[in-house]
Every structure is written in C-alpha cells, then in structure tokens.
Motif scaffolding. Structure first.
Motif, PDB file in Angstrom:
ATOM      1  N   LYS A  31       0.910  -1.030  -0.090  1.00  0.00           N
ATOM      2  CA  LYS A  31       0.154  -0.112  -0.133  1.00  0.00           C
ATOM      3  C   LYS A  31       1.025   1.259   0.145  1.00  0.00           C
ATOM      4  O   LYS A  31       0.342   2.312  -0.470  1.00  0.00           O
ATOM      5  CB  LYS A  31      -0.850  -0.107   1.316  1.00  0.00           C
TER       6      LYS A  31
ATOM      7  N   ASN B  42       3.350   1.910  -1.885  1.00  0.00           N
ATOM      8  CA  ASN B  42       3.522   2.175  -3.087  1.00  0.00           C
ATOM      9  C   ASN B  42       2.424   2.247  -4.203  1.00  0.00           C
ATOM     10  O   ASN B  42       2.673   2.170  -5.319  1.00  0.00           O
ATOM     11  CB  ASN B  42       4.540   1.220  -3.780  1.00  0.00           C
TER      12      ASN B  42
ATOM     13  N   ASN C  56       0.722   4.784  -5.274  1.00  0.00           N
ATOM     14  CA  ASN C  56       0.731   5.867  -6.023  1.00  0.00           C
ATOM     15  C   ASN C  56       1.512   5.606  -7.333  1.00  0.00           C
ATOM     16  O   ASN C  56       1.607   6.216  -8.421  1.00  0.00           O
ATOM     17  CB  ASN C  56       1.478   7.225  -5.589  1.00  0.00           C
ATOM     18  N   LYS C  57       2.404   4.590  -7.646  1.00  0.00           N
ATOM     19  CA  LYS C  57       3.219   3.967  -8.501  1.00  0.00           C
ATOM     20  C   LYS C  57       2.402   2.740  -9.320  1.00  0.00           C
ATOM     21  O   LYS C  57       2.083   1.904  -8.745  1.00  0.00           O
ATOM     22  CB  LYS C  57       4.528   3.677  -8.346  1.00  0.00           C
ATOM     23  N   LYS C  58       2.222   2.951 -10.671  1.00  0.00           N
ATOM     24  CA  LYS C  58       1.810   1.898 -11.403  1.00  0.00           C
ATOM     25  C   LYS C  58       2.755   1.014 -11.723  1.00  0.00           C
ATOM     26  O   LYS C  58       3.817   1.273 -12.335  1.00  0.00           O
ATOM     27  CB  LYS C  58       0.965   2.312 -12.808  1.00  0.00           C
TER      28      LYS C  58
END
Length: 54
Positions: A27, A29, A31-33
């Motif tokens: 959770k 990370n 914001n990064k796909k």
C-alpha cells in the motif's frame, strides 16, 4: 488471516492476448503503477504487463 498492508492487483498483457497474472502490492507504493516484463504463453514471447485493479 490476511496481510492488511498489501492489495491485490492484476497484471494484464499489453499485446492484447487477454492473458493476465495476479499478485499483491504494498500500500505504500500505491501511487506508482507497476509495469513488468513477463512471459506471455499465448503468443510465446516476453511482453510488458501493466497493472490494473482487480
């Protein structure tokens, strides 16, 4: 008991073969796909897989 600091994601092939992998992601990370190069058994090549929510 499940680990509450991880979420399930689906990695879908960018080749259009509709093949996918499922995995979990932290959770922290969120914001990064993710974009990972993995093997697609339908077209028998390594292809980039992109993250989508389940």
């Amino acid at each position: 008991m499940s680990k509450k600091n991880r979420i399930k994601i689906k990695l879908i092939s960018s080749s259009g073969s509709k093949h996918f992998y499922t995995t979990t992601k932290s959770k922290k990370n969120i914001n990064k796909k993710l974009s990972i190069k993995k093997y697609d058994p339908i077209i028998r090549k390594h292809i980039i897989y992109n993250e989508f929510k389940i």
